[in-house]
Scaffold this motif. Structure first.
Motif, short mmCIF file in Angstrom:
data_model
loop_
_atom_site.label_atom_id
_atom_site.label_comp_id
_atom_site.label_asym_id
_atom_site.label_seq_id
_atom_site.Cartn_x
_atom_site.Cartn_y
_atom_site.Cartn_z
N TYR A 51 55.57 19.45 30.57
CA TYR A 51 56.65 19.53 29.75
C TYR A 51 57.23 18.19 29.49
O TYR A 51 56.87 17.35 30.28
N SER A 52 58.14 18.05 28.53
CA SER A 52 58.67 16.94 28.41
C SER A 52 59.41 16.38 29.51
O SER A 52 60.58 17.27 30.01
N VAL A 53 59.39 15.25 30.23
CA VAL A 53 60.15 14.75 31.15
C VAL A 53 61.46 14.07 30.69
O VAL A 53 61.37 12.87 30.43
N ASN A 54 62.45 14.88 30.67
CA ASN A 54 63.85 14.37 30.04
C ASN A 54 64.95 15.04 30.89
O ASN A 54 64.75 15.80 31.48
#
Lengths: 333, 402, 358
Positions: free
Chosen positions: C283-286
């Motif tokens: 997943y997008s690391v944000n």
């Protein structure tokens, strides 16, 4: 926090909410003075502050008052109040824009929608207590959010834009901010007075009894669930009134109003102002809305500051701003 | 007597001030966008930096224009956005609002601007409704819009042989509009659309939708979503071997900051349309390097560059007319051709659409990249006259009348 | 090919497998929430933020120290678990203290620290704030250590714990947003797990299964079962369960209940961080990655039964499957279906599927 140490199982019984059952003598006349003070402040305010900002504060204050009626006096923590606020806002916007309703009819439509929704959801939710009640309200609100996202009439994430403000009763032109302000202020005062009446009526006393000890109230012959449902519907109706007003003021209704973060925001307002105080949510709403407006230049820091306020309130001022003031003036507010 | 004298002096002072004001126009520019949420990296604080650079580069002070910049965070909430816009126009004397990401907020600000008769120059906000059905005489839409992106990517990919499409569409109006516009472009270019799947907004997991896209055997998977949804979809497409399997991904709303966030390894081969890329020519490189020096080494996105260019164009119009009257300045802006170091030559149409060339880029492979910010290679240039939706198709009400 | 409701059975099987992978994340996260709720009686709203922190710590380890995925899988939960312990000691535990002195020390030291760091050392506001938080926590810890132990007598409402952790979540997410932006950061799949297998059923290709996803299922199953075993079958777990039932009695037996509470919170948070590291490559690391997830995980915990260990594991995986199923037939509703189930379950079984009625 007089009753804080009493042991209890579920949320309604062991809340640390200061009780207003025993009001010292002279409280009524004191509250009357506070009322007059608020009314005077409302008249002067638009000449000092920006009317649109004030209207936003009033709408959210009414919303928070409605929420606090349920939490502070019904002992029921709803995590889904955005659903009623938002649906009312949509219906009021839609009826004004598409069906060409006059503003008073549009607001009425929105408020009635919230009342109806509150009746249905309330009937389901009040069967559970404590945190389970909160989770059911949250789940139902998520479904409303999903419905609003899917339904054609809400305009998706663009929302319903350019809602006409119209003419109140056919002759008061609401396009003028000042005029609209006084209408909003009048509705707000009406809502405040109504809530004050409810709290101090026999009905309100029974509510408080149920909040503090439901089995005892039941054993005294009160049908607790009917009372709870009644206060739930009252609360959602007033939340709806706030949402419907907001749609007319800002001429738009959008998904923000039904999103769960809006439910969180109203909890924050009530907490900051002082749970279980009559006037606290007004202060809380003013603080939070002012922060969102005047700290907007801080960018990302707004959410951090909000978080800090949450933490400070819980750790240091659990009774909220007006709770502190009330302790200071030694009178319930 | 004293009081009367006071009044006279005050009147004289006021008159002299008015005289000075004629020589010097003072304008206030408001940058309103998402400073903390989903789109903060696309515009956000970087747009404020770009706005300040525009005022400095224009040498506004030397040209008799006093330009001041204010900024605020609308938190992606239309009511917050419209409150700030109203307050800016009513109380703070703001003349122009710029940027405004998020279509719902952009539309709300557009309504307020029309009501107050000021000027609105969206750059980060992309909905083509701003110059379409919901257009107003007060809008100048800079940089891009959804139609331009959809059309650019859709038509160009189809012509390159990607003639069968499957869409991953974010389940909201914006996603639907992107899908609709791209489908039309694909069909016009002779391709066909095999299907689409709608996913909920900010869904973390896309594998299920990607699998449905894969089994459609479409040559191109169009991503009609934005922000972290697009990033997640691309990241997982690479994980599931979809691009290696011969299917191409097309990002319909993606910015260089998103590609940077993905990394070239995951994003390679992605095709997208943008109005600006920092490494296009000497002028863009010069601007971008100065921008990066002021903004923590980050290169500007097209939305940020758009804020810069739109301010320059506005200030030119103010300088030429020596006025900040909305009607006068708007007329001048629309009459004056755009000749911009960043966006090239173009003009502003009657409906408020600023038109200029758009570019189709492909994301480089990691081994092709020569530096941290070396992200794109140019595939095609979409000429100005084809890049944007024809004015007659937009159904802009006041243009039809006129 | 056999079809079910018009969908080829092979494709459906693939979708359910994917649902199971999502279910693993729900299971680990809701397990942590359930452990914390069981003992602390607090709904940990900061869970999502700490999950995010786990992913970010993995990224930082790689980019600042060159420490790869496998070590991060151990180190990140330890680090975030440590942060959790500090949070519990200095923010959550004082909620039930009868006076607020430690909180005053904490807030005071944090405020002074912020002023000194931002103006004295002219650090950026974000870094100054992080530094100030460290100073505040240190000061409050020293204060708590120097004075006799606090008896925690005041019963705290769910609400305050929830609001406090919600506030902490806002602060943590905001700080990461300030420092790293919102677009996210790239984090690659470890080379050992790159690529994938074509899964076949009776020679019919079902789907391409990335190795990493298979690893996610395995890893989360191991962690969930180990936790379940520890709580249900070991002596330590017996203490824990006893303390959940009656803390006063357990402390009368000489067990250090406050320490156990602290460690439990740390453990629950470490589970969240573990899930964060698992999620980083896919997943997008944000900074917002946890905020979107937390509400769903709440629903999972409530459906499983608040505080039920087995309930949260089983429900986590099951709801992943249900979600996967929905993604095939009515994808738009896949994020809402869990809430529909929650209402239905609460109406039929008020204490959740595995919970005991109080």
């Amino acid at each position: 926090m007089a009753n804080a140490t009493t042991a209890g199982a579920a949320l309604p019984a062991d809340t640390n909410i200061p009780t207003v059952l025993h009001e010292p003598r002279g409280t009524a006349s004191f509250h009357l003075k506070v009322f007059i003070g608020i009314a005077v402040a409302l008249v002067i305010a638009p000449f000092v502050l920006y009317p649109v900002f004030l209207m936003k504060v009033l709408c959210f204050a009414l919303f928070a008052l409605a929420f606090n009626l349920l939490l502070g006096y019904g002992g029921l923590l709803s995590f889904g109040h955005a659903a009623y606020f938002g649906m009312a806002s949509y219906l009021s916007a839609y009826s004004a824009k598409v069906w060409g309703f006059s503003p008073e009819l549009a607001i009425l439509t929105g408020t009635a929608t919230a009342a109806l929704l509150g009746l249905v959801f309330g009937a389901v939710a009040i069967r559970r207590q404590g945190i389970y009640f909160s989770m059911i309200t949250l789940a139902l609100a998520q479904m409303v959010f999903f419905f609003c996202l899917q339904a054609k009439f809400t305009g998706g994430e663009d929302g319903i834009q350019a809602v006409p403000r119209g003419r109140l009763f056919g002759f008061i032109n609401l396009a003028d901010d000042r005029v609209l302000y006084f209408v909003v202020a009048a509705v707000f005062l009406f809502g405040l007075a109504l809530i004050y009446r409810i709290i101090h009526s026999p009905f309100g006393q029974v509510l408080k009894a149920i909040r503090d000890n439901e089995p005892r109230a039941v054993s005294l012959g009160y049908r607790a669930n009917q009372y709870k449902l009644a206060v739930f519907v009252l609360s959602t109706t007033l939340a709806g009134l706030a949402g419907a007003l907001k749609a007319i003021v800002f001429q738009l209704a959008s998904l923000t109003d039904v999103h769960w973060s809006m439910s969180g925001e109203v909890v924050l307002m009530t907490l900051v102002g002082g749970m279980g105080t009559v006037f606290g949510p007004i202060v809380g709403a003013a603080v939070i809305v002012a922060m969102a407006n005047y700290l907007a230049t801080l960018g990302a820091w707004v959410t951090i500051v909000q978080g800090i306020i949450f933490v400070l309130c819980v750790l240091l001022f659990r009774e909220g701003i007006l709770g502190l003031v009330a302790r200071w003036v030694k009178r319930p507010l | 007597m004293m009081r009367k004298l006071g009044t006279v002096i005050a009147a004289a002072l006021a008159a002299s001030c008015a005289g000075a004001a004629q020589a010097q126009v003072s304008v206030k520019l408001g940058v309103l966008n998402d400073m903390s949420g989903l789109y903060a990296d696309i515009s956000g604080p970087g747009s404020v930096v770009a706005a300040q650079m525009a005022v400095e580069d224009f040498k506004a002070a030397e040209k008799g224009i006093k330009a001041e910049i204010v900024s605020a965070d609308h938190q992606n909430k239309p009511d917050t956005g419209s409150t700030i816009a109203r307050r800016w126009y009513d109380q703070d004397g703001v003349d122009v609002i710029l940027d405004v990401t998020t279509s719902s907020v952009a539309l709300a600000v557009s309504e307020v601007t029309r009501e107050k008769n000021k000027i609105f120059m969206p750059s980060g906000g992309g909905t083509s409704d701003l110059t379409g059905e919901k257009c107003t005489p007060n809008n100048v839409h800079w940089t891009y819009d959804t139609w331009a992106l959809a059309n650019g990517t859709g038509a160009a990919m189809t012509k390159k042989g990607g003639d069968s499409w499957f869409f991953l569409t974010a389940d909201y109006a914006f996603g639907a509009a992107l899908e609709r516009d791209t489908s039309n472009a694909v069909k016009k270019a002779g391709g066909k659309v095999l299907g689409a799947v709608k996913h909920p907004l900010s869904a973390a997991d896309f594998s299920s939708f990607l699998l449905q896209a894969q089994s459609s055997q479409a040559k191109v998977i169009g991503l009609a979503n934005a922000g972290s949804d697009t990033i997640n979809a691309i990241k997982q497409a690479s994980e599931f071997g979809i691009t290696q399997g011969g299917q191409n991904l097309a990002g319909l709303l993606i910015f260089s900051s998103d590609v940077k966030a993905l990394g070239l390894k995951a994003a390679q081969g992605l095709v997208l349309t943008e109005a600006f890329y920092w490494d296009q020519n000497d002028a863009t490189r010069d601007f971008s390097k100065r921008f990066a020096a002021k903004f923590g080494g980050k290169m500007p996105t097209s939305a940020q560059a758009g804020v810069y260019s739109s301010i320059i164009h506005y200030l030119k119009a103010v300088e030429a007319t020596k006025s900040k009257d909305t009607a006068v300045v708007m007329a001048k802006m629309k009459e004056m051709p755009i000749d911009d170091p960043l966006f090239g030559k173009g003009s502003i149409r009657a409906d408020g659409r600023a038109i200029h060339p758009m570019y189709l880029f492909e994301v480089k492979k990691p081994e092709e990249s020569k530096g941290e910010w070396d992200l794109y290679k140019l595939v095609a240039t979409i000429p100005t006259e084809e890049a944007f939706r024809p004015i007659e198709e937009g159904n802009c009400p006041f243009v039809k009348k006129g | 090919m056999i079809t079910i409701f018009g969908v080829p059975s092979a494709a459906l099987f693939g979708q359910l497998l994917l649902g199971l992978i999502n279910g693993s994340f729900y299971a680990i996260l809701s397990l942590g929430l359930a452990v914390i709720f069981g003992l602390l009686n607090i709904i940990n709203f900061a869970h999502g933020a700490l999950y995010m922190m786990g992913a970010f710590v993995a990224w930082m380890l790689l980019n600042y120290l060159g420490i790869g995925y496998w070590w991060a899988l151990i180190l990140a939960p330890v680090i975030v678990g440590g942060v959790g312990i500090l949070i519990e000691r200095n923010y959550i535990a004082p909620l039930s203290f009868s006076d607020q002195r430690q909180s005053f020390v904490l807030i005071g030291a944090t405020a002074i620290g912020f002023l000194v760091l931002s103006f004295g050392f002219s650090l950026s506001a974000t870094l100054a704030f992080v530094g100030a938080a460290v100073i505040g926590v240190a000061a409050a810890s020293i204060y708590a250590w120097k004075r006799p132990s606090q008896s925690s007598t005041v019963h705290v409402d769910h609400l305050y714990g929830l609001l406090l952790t919600f506030g902490l979540a806002l602060i943590i997410q905001g700080l990461f947003r300030n420092q790293y932006g919102v677009s996210g950061l790239p984090y690659g799949i470890p080379p050992q797990l790159a690529g994938g297998q074509q899964i076949r059923l009776f020679d019919a290709p079902i789907m391409f299964m990335p190795n990493y996803r298979a690893w996610v299922i395995v890893a989360s199953l191991i962690v969930c079962l180990a936790t379940w075993f520890m709580i249900e079958k070991t002596k330590l777990g017996a203490y824990l369960r006893a303390a959940t039932e009656n803390p006063t009695l357990v402390s009368a037996f000489g067990v250090n209940v406050p320490l156990m509470i602290t460690l439990t919170y740390g453990f629950g948070v470490a589970l969240a961080a573990f899930a964060g590291v698992l999620a980083a490559p896919i997943y997008s690391v944000n900074p917002n990655m946890g905020a979107d997830l937390i509400i769903v995980v709440f629903a999972v915990v409530v459906i499983g039964g608040m505080g039920s260990i087995l309930g949260s594991i089983v429900t986590g995986f099951t709801l992943g499957l249900v979600e996967g199923f929905t993604k095939v037939f009515y994808p738009e509703a896949s994020s809402t279906v869990i809430f529909v189930i929650m209402v239905l379950v609460l109406l039929v079984k008020p204490a959740g599927l595995f919970g005991r009625a109080s």
